[in-house]
Write an enzyme that holds these catalytic residues in place. Structure first.
Site, mmCIF file in Angstrom:
data_model
loop_
_atom_site.group_PDB
_atom_site.id
_atom_site.type_symbol
_atom_site.label_atom_id
_atom_site.label_comp_id
_atom_site.label_asym_id
_atom_site.label_seq_id
_atom_site.Cartn_x
_atom_site.Cartn_y
_atom_site.Cartn_z
ATOM 1 N N ALA A 29 0.830 -1.204 0.000
ATOM 2 C CA ALA A 29 0.000 0.000 0.000
ATOM 3 C C ALA A 29 0.868 1.259 0.000
ATOM 4 O O ALA A 29 0.601 2.221 -0.734
ATOM 5 C CB ALA A 29 -0.933 0.000 1.210
ATOM 6 N N ASP A 30 1.910 1.261 0.809
ATOM 7 C CA ASP A 30 2.845 2.390 0.813
ATOM 8 C C ASP A 30 3.538 2.525 -0.537
ATOM 9 O O ASP A 30 3.660 3.628 -1.080
ATOM 10 C CB ASP A 30 3.906 2.189 1.897
ATOM 11 C CG ASP A 30 3.470 2.681 3.264
ATOM 12 O OD1 ASP A 30 2.789 3.711 3.330
ATOM 13 O OD2 ASP A 30 3.816 2.040 4.266
ATOM 14 N N LEU A 31 4.026 1.415 -1.060
ATOM 15 C CA LEU A 31 4.788 1.470 -2.299
ATOM 16 C C LEU A 31 3.928 1.910 -3.478
ATOM 17 O O LEU A 31 4.370 2.701 -4.322
ATOM 18 C CB LEU A 31 5.406 0.102 -2.582
ATOM 19 C CG LEU A 31 6.446 -0.361 -1.553
ATOM 20 C CD1 LEU A 31 6.854 -1.804 -1.818
ATOM 21 C CD2 LEU A 31 7.661 0.546 -1.555
#
Length: 401
Positions: free
Chosen positions: A187-189
């Site tokens: 999700a961050d990436l």
């Protein structure tokens, strides 16, 4: 930390673009590292008492010849090609330095809670008055609007809320069946990638019109978008997808198979590929109506997978690699991370790049995957020490520090 990057690179496509990076941890730094690799001058603003949280997210840590501990590996993976300045927003003079930097930058990236920078006069509306062409990118868990906008959002929670964990993990009824997060912070990436894409588009608009804009990037939005075919399966059929372990919901065969000494993955996404796989395995399934088309194979998944597994079990994984390679069937070994960096293809593509640092000797980082014929990514600076460039950046502003 100083480093010798790769000399002789042509100027990056973002040379001349200055980015003020007020983000920390992963999504924001991932986006700004992409911009930095492409030639942008990224100034990473960090609090003096510890800096980016990930500097301490270890072990493992760098250590110098004297055994002194440096930054964590986590931090090193997202902050190359940047300059670090240590400033305290609570100090009026240092806060004004940040505002001045923002006035001279093309891009600002931040991942504070929604509205968190307003009290410092570092919100988009305030800075846009001083720098109308500023591309201002906010990355949060849930976005700038909506009933959850006020909530903090971390990758693990977003993987759960987005539905990703509901389709990841072993299927019900199997040993170890349970929702499972992905092994990296997807999700961050993905938010970092979408942020970089949006920033590049906004820079193009600003160059043409002189008008900046506010990018509102939410981890939840990005991860929902990355549900891809799983989301569309639901929207078209109304049926909620479930966990299938290593199997594919829409294509069969496409999963892990057991050989006589281990495992491999094999896939056949077309009827022609399936026929080639059967020939390689010595199977005659041409007249078996259960497996005539991909739709048939999905319908009769269990029966087909058993037949294929029985065939794969007759040879070792390495024997199958040679056979499948000759048959031009898609396959792959299941590598651990050490095996990844030993892979001849990964080495040929130079996915590990070495920096020579003054403090820690040779430092190896994962390379950018971008390959560009005229303006390739460059490797100029190793991830900076906290506040390493404070004096030179303030001197550029004309500040006597």
């Amino acid at each position: 930390m100083t480093a010798s990057g790769a000399p002789g690179h042509p100027p990056g496509s973002l040379q001349g673009i200055r980015v003020l990076d007020l983000s920390r941890v992963l999504a924001g730094p991932w986006a700004t590292q992409i911009l930095a690799d492409l030639g942008a001058d990224v100034i990473k603003v960090e609090r003096p008492d510890g800096g980016d949280d990930t500097r301490s997210w270890g072990p493992p840590f760098l250590t110098n010849a004297g055994g002194e501990r440096g930054d964590a590996a986590y931090y090193l993976g997202t902050n190359r090609n940047k300059r670090s300045i240590a400033l305290n927003m609570a100090d009026p003079a240092q806060l004004e330095a940040i505002r001045e930097l923002a006035s001279g930058c093309h891009v600002l990236v931040e991942n504070f809670r929604t509205g968190g920078l307003q009290k410092y006069g570092l919100d988009y509306e305030t800075l846009q008055e001083r720098n109308p062409a500023l591309v201002y990118c906010s990355i949060t868990g849930f976005g700038q609007t909506g009933p959850s906008a006020h909530r903090p959002g971390y990758d693990f929670a977003i993987q759960a809320m987005s539905g990703l964990m509901s389709v990841t993990g072993e299927r019900d009824g199997r040993p170890g069946a349970a929702p499972m997060k992905v092994g990296v912070a997807t999700a961050d990436l993905s938010a970092g990638l979408y942020a970089a894409i949006g920033i590049l588009a906004a820079l193009r608009h600003a160059e043409k019109t002189g008008q900046g804009q506010h990018l509102d990037i939410a981890l939840l939005d990005c991860q929902v978008a990355l549900l891809a075919n799983q989301a569309m399966n639901y929207l078209v059929s109304g049926e909620v997808p479930s966990r299938l372990g290593n199997a594919h919901p829409n294509v069969v065969p496409y999963e892990v198979f057991t050989t006589s000494d281990g495992h491999l993955v094999a896939a056949a996404t077309t009827d022609a590929q399936f026929a080639a796989l059967c020939r390689a395995l010595g199977l005659d399934l041409d007249d078996d109506e259960r497996f005539a088309t991909n739709s048939d194979r999905v319908e009769n998944r269990a029966e087909l997978v058993k037949i294929l597994n029985d065939a794969f079990a007759t040879r070792t994984a390495s024997e199958w690699y040679a056979i499948l390679e000759e048959a031009q069937v898609s396959y792959g070994p299941i590598n651990d991370i050490a095996q990844v960096f030993d892979d001849p293809q990964v080495q040929h593509r130079e996915m590990a790049r070495r920096f020579a640092t003054d403090e820690y000797g040779d430092l190896t980082l994962v390379a950018s995957p971008l390959r560009m014929s005229e303006t390739p990514p460059s490797y100029r600076l190793a991830p900076p020490r906290l506040g390493q460039h404070t004096e030179e950046i303030l001197a550029d502003l004309g500040w006597d520090n």
